[in-house]
Design an enzyme around this catalytic site. Structure first.
Site, mmCIF file in Angstrom:
data_model
loop_
_atom_site.group_PDB
_atom_site.id
_atom_site.type_symbol
_atom_site.label_atom_id
_atom_site.label_comp_id
_atom_site.label_asym_id
_atom_site.label_seq_id
_atom_site.Cartn_x
_atom_site.Cartn_y
_atom_site.Cartn_z
ATOM 1 N N ARG A 39 40.344 35.369 46.716
ATOM 2 C CA ARG A 39 41.198 36.555 46.559
ATOM 3 C C ARG A 39 42.290 36.640 47.629
ATOM 4 O O ARG A 39 43.398 37.130 47.362
ATOM 5 C CB ARG A 39 40.319 37.808 46.590
ATOM 6 C CG ARG A 39 41.061 39.124 46.363
ATOM 7 C CD ARG A 39 40.079 40.295 46.325
ATOM 8 N NE ARG A 39 40.730 41.582 46.476
ATOM 9 C CZ ARG A 39 41.192 42.322 45.463
ATOM 10 N NH1 ARG A 39 41.066 41.878 44.229
ATOM 11 N NH2 ARG A 39 41.767 43.490 45.682
ATOM 12 N N ILE A 65 47.497 44.655 43.808
ATOM 13 C CA ILE A 65 46.331 43.924 43.327
ATOM 14 C C ILE A 65 45.209 44.951 43.259
ATOM 15 O O ILE A 65 44.972 45.692 44.210
ATOM 16 C CB ILE A 65 45.982 42.743 44.260
ATOM 17 C CG1 ILE A 65 44.775 41.959 43.723
ATOM 18 C CG2 ILE A 65 45.755 43.168 45.694
ATOM 19 C CD1 ILE A 65 44.486 40.669 44.512
ATOM 20 N N SER A 66 44.537 45.047 42.128
ATOM 21 C CA SER A 66 43.557 46.110 41.905
ATOM 22 C C SER A 66 42.347 45.975 42.821
ATOM 23 O O SER A 66 42.008 44.891 43.294
ATOM 24 C CB SER A 66 43.080 46.100 40.444
ATOM 25 O OG SER A 66 44.123 46.417 39.571
ATOM 26 N N GLN A 67 41.686 47.089 43.060
ATOM 27 C CA GLN A 67 40.426 47.148 43.791
ATOM 28 C C GLN A 67 39.438 46.153 43.165
ATOM 29 O O GLN A 67 39.319 46.064 41.945
ATOM 30 C CB GLN A 67 39.885 48.569 43.691
ATOM 31 C CG GLN A 67 38.521 48.796 44.273
ATOM 32 C CD GLN A 67 37.988 50.175 43.908
ATOM 33 O OE1 GLN A 67 38.584 50.889 43.104
ATOM 34 N NE2 GLN A 67 36.868 50.551 44.491
#
Length: 207
Positions: A39, A65-67
């Site tokens: 990530r 960028i999403s959780q």
């Protein structure tokens, strides 16, 4: 470099245990993919140390960028199988597409912001995600030429259920999408049957 790699592997494993498994994500394919995808390479170098935190991060162009948990929740909801073909609307950082690519046969992903499109395509090639097909487009009309899809995932909220996308699902296909306004959204799952579709709310979200 090896020391950094070990540090990020440790942070990634901690993220899976405390943020994802602890919240009830049980799909082993999803957990395996999240454990594998680096990530920290999907954010800027300045934010790498924060990449495994329990929050979204900016990626430029006023996008995020999403959780991690939301990525896991949406991916698990798709009920993916290894031979599935999946459409993603909103490539963004490319992280969600990479998670999908670890699980399914092919991922088709559309991005409307050119700078992000170019950046993520280069990253996919660098990480050898050759089963990700990218497209620079608005994306609201889906990808008709490649439909029907076994699953469709939308990373940006919509005000209502998009019939255009439902029409591009195969029978038995699943669509996961945040629906609502800019202040309140519910993560919805829509499953297409032969004559009807079934929908249910998964969780309230803030992508």
């Amino acid at each position: 470099m090896e020391k950094d790699s070990m540090k990020f592997e440790r942070l990634r494993e901690e993220m899976v245990r405390t943020q994802i498994e602890a919240r009830g994500i049980t799909d082993q394919n999803v957990l395996s993919a999240i454990r594998k995808v680096p990530r920290h390479l999907f954010v800027s170098e300045a934010l790498m140390d924060q990449a495994y935190g329990d929050f979204p991060l900016p990626i430029g162009e006023q996008q995020t960028i999403s959780q991690p948990y939301i990525v896991a929740e949406m991916t698990q909801a798709l009920e993916l199988k290894k031979n599935d073909r999946v459409l993603e609307l909103g490539t963004g950082s490319g992280y969600q597409a990479a998670i999908l690519a670890e699980i399914v046969y092919r991922v088709y992903t559309i991005e409307r912001i050119n700078a992000l499109f170019i950046k993520t395509r280069k990253l996919f090639d660098k990480l050898q995600y050759y089963n990700i097909i990218t497209r620079y487009s608005d994306g609201t009309s889906g990808w008709v030429e490649e439909s029907p899809f076994d699953a469709i995932i939308v990373t940006a909220g919509a005000p209502s259920m998009p019939e255009t996308l439902i029409n591009q699902l195969a029978i038995g296909g699943r669509l996961v999408i945040p629906i609502g306004d800019r202040y309140s959204q519910d993560l919805m799952k829509i499953t297409k049957k032969r004559t009807v579709f079934r929908k249910r709310i998964l969780v309230a979200v803030g992508l």
